[in-house]
Design an enzyme around this catalytic site. Structure first.
Site, PDB file in Angstrom:
ATOM      1  N   GLU A 190     103.744  50.074   4.098  1.00 60.73           N
ATOM      2  CA  GLU A 190     104.931  49.818   3.281  1.00 60.73           C
ATOM      3  C   GLU A 190     105.550  48.535   3.842  1.00 60.73           C
ATOM      4  O   GLU A 190     106.270  48.556   4.828  1.00 60.73           O
ATOM      5  CB  GLU A 190     105.930  50.968   3.381  1.00 60.73           C
ATOM      6  CG  GLU A 190     107.111  50.786   2.442  1.00 60.73           C
ATOM      7  CD  GLU A 190     108.466  51.163   3.053  1.00 60.73           C
ATOM      8  OE1 GLU A 190     109.401  51.364   2.271  1.00 60.73           O
ATOM      9  OE2 GLU A 190     108.604  51.230   4.291  1.00 60.73           O
TER      10      GLU A 190
ATOM     11  N   ASP B 271     105.507  53.469   7.460  1.00 59.34           N
ATOM     12  CA  ASP B 271     106.880  53.202   7.047  1.00 59.34           C
ATOM     13  C   ASP B 271     107.372  51.868   7.642  1.00 59.34           C
ATOM     14  O   ASP B 271     107.124  51.579   8.817  1.00 59.34           O
ATOM     15  CB  ASP B 271     107.758  54.352   7.558  1.00 59.34           C
ATOM     16  CG  ASP B 271     109.165  54.304   7.006  1.00 59.34           C
ATOM     17  OD1 ASP B 271     109.299  54.313   5.777  1.00 59.34           O
ATOM     18  OD2 ASP B 271     110.124  54.256   7.798  1.00 59.34           O
TER      19      ASP B 271
ATOM     20  N   ASP C 204     114.141  79.273  -0.049  1.00 56.50           N
ATOM     21  CA  ASP C 204     115.367  78.767   0.587  1.00 56.50           C
ATOM     22  C   ASP C 204     115.909  77.528  -0.132  1.00 56.50           C
ATOM     23  O   ASP C 204     116.842  76.885   0.342  1.00 56.50           O
ATOM     24  CB  ASP C 204     115.130  78.465   2.076  1.00 56.50           C
ATOM     25  CG  ASP C 204     114.126  77.345   2.296  1.00 56.50           C
ATOM     26  OD1 ASP C 204     113.569  76.846   1.300  1.00 56.50           O
ATOM     27  OD2 ASP C 204     113.889  76.978   3.458  1.00 56.50           O
TER      28      ASP C 204
ATOM     29  N   ASP D  50     108.269  73.121   0.697  1.00 59.11           N
ATOM     30  CA  ASP D  50     107.657  73.274   2.019  1.00 59.11           C
ATOM     31  C   ASP D  50     106.139  73.135   1.907  1.00 59.11           C
ATOM     32  O   ASP D  50     105.588  73.055   0.809  1.00 59.11           O
ATOM     33  CB  ASP D  50     108.068  74.620   2.637  1.00 59.11           C
ATOM     34  CG  ASP D  50     107.939  75.760   1.651  1.00 59.11           C
ATOM     35  OD1 ASP D  50     106.938  75.764   0.910  1.00 59.11           O
ATOM     36  OD2 ASP D  50     108.841  76.626   1.587  1.00 59.11           O
TER      37      ASP D  50
ATOM     38  N   ASP E 190     108.754  75.322  -3.454  1.00 61.99           N
ATOM     39  CA  ASP E 190     109.441  76.072  -2.394  1.00 61.99           C
ATOM     40  C   ASP E 190     108.814  77.455  -2.295  1.00 61.99           C
ATOM     41  O   ASP E 190     109.001  78.279  -3.183  1.00 61.99           O
ATOM     42  CB  ASP E 190     110.928  76.148  -2.793  1.00 61.99           C
ATOM     43  CG  ASP E 190     111.713  77.147  -1.969  1.00 61.99           C
ATOM     44  OD1 ASP E 190     111.257  77.522  -0.873  1.00 61.99           O
ATOM     45  OD2 ASP E 190     112.806  77.547  -2.436  1.00 61.99           O
TER      46      ASP E 190
HETATM   47  C1  NOJ Z   1     111.142  53.535   3.781  1.00 68.16           C
HETATM   48  C2  NOJ Z   1     111.157  54.938   3.287  1.00 68.16           C
HETATM   49  O1  NOJ Z   1     110.374  55.025   2.129  1.00 68.16           O
HETATM   50  C3  NOJ Z   1     112.605  55.277   3.050  1.00 68.16           C
HETATM   51  O2  NOJ Z   1     112.747  56.493   2.365  1.00 68.16           O
HETATM   52  C4  NOJ Z   1     113.327  55.274   4.361  1.00 68.16           C
HETATM   53  O3  NOJ Z   1     114.707  55.464   4.138  1.00 68.16           O
HETATM   54  C5  NOJ Z   1     113.161  53.952   5.104  1.00 68.16           C
HETATM   55  N1  NOJ Z   1     111.809  53.474   5.045  1.00 68.16           N
HETATM   56  C6  NOJ Z   1     113.559  54.072   6.553  1.00 68.16           C
HETATM   57  O4  NOJ Z   1     112.625  54.844   7.260  1.00 68.16           O
END
Ligand code: NOJ
Length: 544
Positions: A263, A204, A26, A30, A22
């Protein structure tokens, strides 16, 4: 040294920006904070960083609810900070991977606001998945899909009583990827970050973008989360691959080594390999490895299956033990002393395997899961949506301890004391409380202790760079005698062997290690007779 692309063998350090460092006091990590600590990641031996989402976001799901895909949330800094971070990282030899969230936007994204303001059937609504409800008055959700975070995957809008789909929180409406406008927008987002110099994207929910257009009930037939079985109406459907073919063409057009990591929670390594066909993604997370228990036979079969399935596509395997969504592995492996010993051994196992590896911030410090965060501190939507039944993922997201003897352990500017007063000016408490007992786990304390987890990771990453990157793994016959079946032993080329004793009893090194082998690194002290104690891994050099 091989001239293979960097991502085939990189060690990628995962930075959960909010909890890393940080710079402005705050209480929230960041981008300038990350920038100020890049030297630490380079010294550790990382090849790349993956930054969790830092985009403008209401933070309904830790930034995975993106309101603007081309910006930086003021809480994390500015685009100029991002550029400066990227430049510094590149100067230090670190590649930069950003997180791309294509399955859903934030409900505060201009597109979703416009959708709510527009009538049913409009172009604005068509970017998302709106449907009429069932039953008299449409009072029931359009189908029985459940949110990964608990509760129905549909929320009804008050303006006209229609429902929209959200596989995650209600603040994360799913996009409709059959709409060309969505595909075009994401191509433009990719180009925006590629033009700024990023080296890759972590994608993601890569397995979630395509939905069965008929939106059929699941009827209890498929689990909501975890690996997706064949025929699932919203996970791992064939149509998703067309998206990645398009993205690959974009990445390739940049003429530099850009890498995607998906992922994708799918049913098997064979399904995962389909994402890694030569015209799709480069790599994908290997969650089977992360999910495997501390058991030699299970780990060996996961390792074999992963390498074999991916080799068919010419893709490298990846290995990961922890991330911001799962219980930290020190705790998963039993916690306390045994959890630490196993985590040390697991690190040497992971880092000896062919392919690339992910290190989640804080695992190099041996951080455990924080299991006693007070209810009022918890922020993960899972906690609320399950009515507290699932305490959520905050326990692996606690801000890092850098230095000093008491919280905030150098997480904020160096002159801050505990719980200073004025948020935004300096001295706010870290956004999640750090355990007072972490004084012995700070990076500062561990840096000067040759037996610390940090020293182990540093040595392992340094030695790993000299490993023959492309040499395949060759299993060795297990140690003879009792306990031998709890041993994993393999070579990578003639000059390197890794032996992991996952059992409790000491074992002899396997005969194939050879009498002249040198111990390069061990995760714990070895017996005077060279025997390998339980929960210990050893790297050997020299011919077998
Ligand atoms: C996978 C991400 O790693 C996770 O943190 C997130 O909650 C979900 N996808 C939804 O985007």
């Amino acid at each position: 040294m091989s001239d293979a692309p960097w991502w085939r063998r990189a060690v990628i350090y995962q930075v959960y920006v909010r909890s890393f460092a940080d710079s402005d006091g705050d209480g929230i990590g960041d981008l300038p904070g990350v920038r100020s600590r890049l030297g630490y990641i380079a010294d550790l031996g990382g090849d790349a960083i993956w930054l969790n989402p830092f985009y403008p976001s209401p933070q309904a799901d830790g930034g995975y609810d993106v309101a603007d895909y081309r910006g930086v949330d003021p809480m994390f800094g500015s685009l100029a900070d991002f550029d400066a971070l990227t430049d510094d990282a590149h100067r230090l030899g670190l590649r930069v991977i950003v997180d791309l969230v294509p399955n859903h936007t934030s409900s505060e994204h201009p597109w979703f606001r416009a959708a709510l303001a527009a009538p049913p059937g409009s172009a604005e609504r068509a970017r998302y998945i709106f449907r009429d409800g069932l039953g008299p008055g449409g009072d029931l959700p359009p189908n029985d899909w459940q949110s990964v975070f608990g509760g129905p995957a549909w929320t009804r809008v008050t303006v006209d009583g229609r429902w929209y789909l959200h596989l995650f929180a209600p603040e994360q409406p799913d996009l409709d990827w059959t709409n060309d406008e969505v595909g075009d927008e994401f191509e433009s987002i990719l180009r925006f970050w590629l033009d700024r110099g990023v080296d890759g994207f972590r994608i993601d929910v890569a397995h979630g973008l395509a939905k069965d257009p008929a939106l059929p009930d699941i009827a209890g037939g498929h689990p909501t989360s975890g690996p997706a079985p064949a025929g699932h109406p919203h996970w791992d459907r064939d149509d998703v691959h067309e998206v990645y073919r398009r993205w690959r063409r974009v990445a390739d057009s940049y003429g530099r080594d850009v890498a995607f990591v998906g992922e994708a929670w799918v049913d098997s390594p064979v399904q995962l390999a389909r994402y890694l066909r030569p015209d799709e993604l480069h790599t994908a997370f290997n969650f089977d490895f992360l999910l495997a228990p501390w058991d030699a036979a299970r780990l060996r079969s996961v390792i074999d299956a992963s390498i074999e399935a991916l080799a068919g596509e010419g893709a490298p395997p990846t290995w990961v033990l922890s991330n911001h969504d799962v219980v930290r592995h020190v705790t998963r492996y039993g916690g306390g002393d045994i959890g630490l010993r196993r985590a040390r051994a697991a690190a040497l196992l992971m880092l000896a395997l062919p392919g690339s590896a992910y290190v989640y911030q804080g695992e190099e410090l041996g951080l455990p899961q924080v299991t006693d965060l007070p209810d009022e501190a918890l922020q993960d939507p899972t906690f609320l949506r399950t009515g507290g039944a699932d305490r959520g993922r905050d326990g692996c997201r606690v801000p890092l301890p850098w230095s000093g003897d008491a919280p905030p352990f150098g997480f904020g500017p160096p002159d801050l004391g505990v719980g200073g007063a004025v948020p935004g000016v300096g001295g706010a408490d870290p956004w999640l409380p750090q355990p007072a007992g972490w004084a012995g786990l700070t990076a500062e304390r561990q840096a000067s202790d040759p037996r610390s987890m940090l020293s182990l990771y540093r040595q392992a990453l340094r030695l790993r760079k000299a490993l023959p990157g492309d040499s395949p793994l060759a299993w060795m016959a297990a140690s003879s005698g009792p306990g031998g079946d709890a041993v994993l032993a393999f070579r990578r080329g003639p000059g390197f062997a890794c032996v992991v004793n996952l059992g409790d009893e000491p074992v002899d090194p396997p005969a194939d290690v050879g009498p002249d082998a040198r111990v390069l690194l061990a995760s714990g002290p070895l017996g005077d007779d060279g025997r390998i104690p339980g929960s210990t891994a050893v790297w050997y050099g020299g011919e077998g």
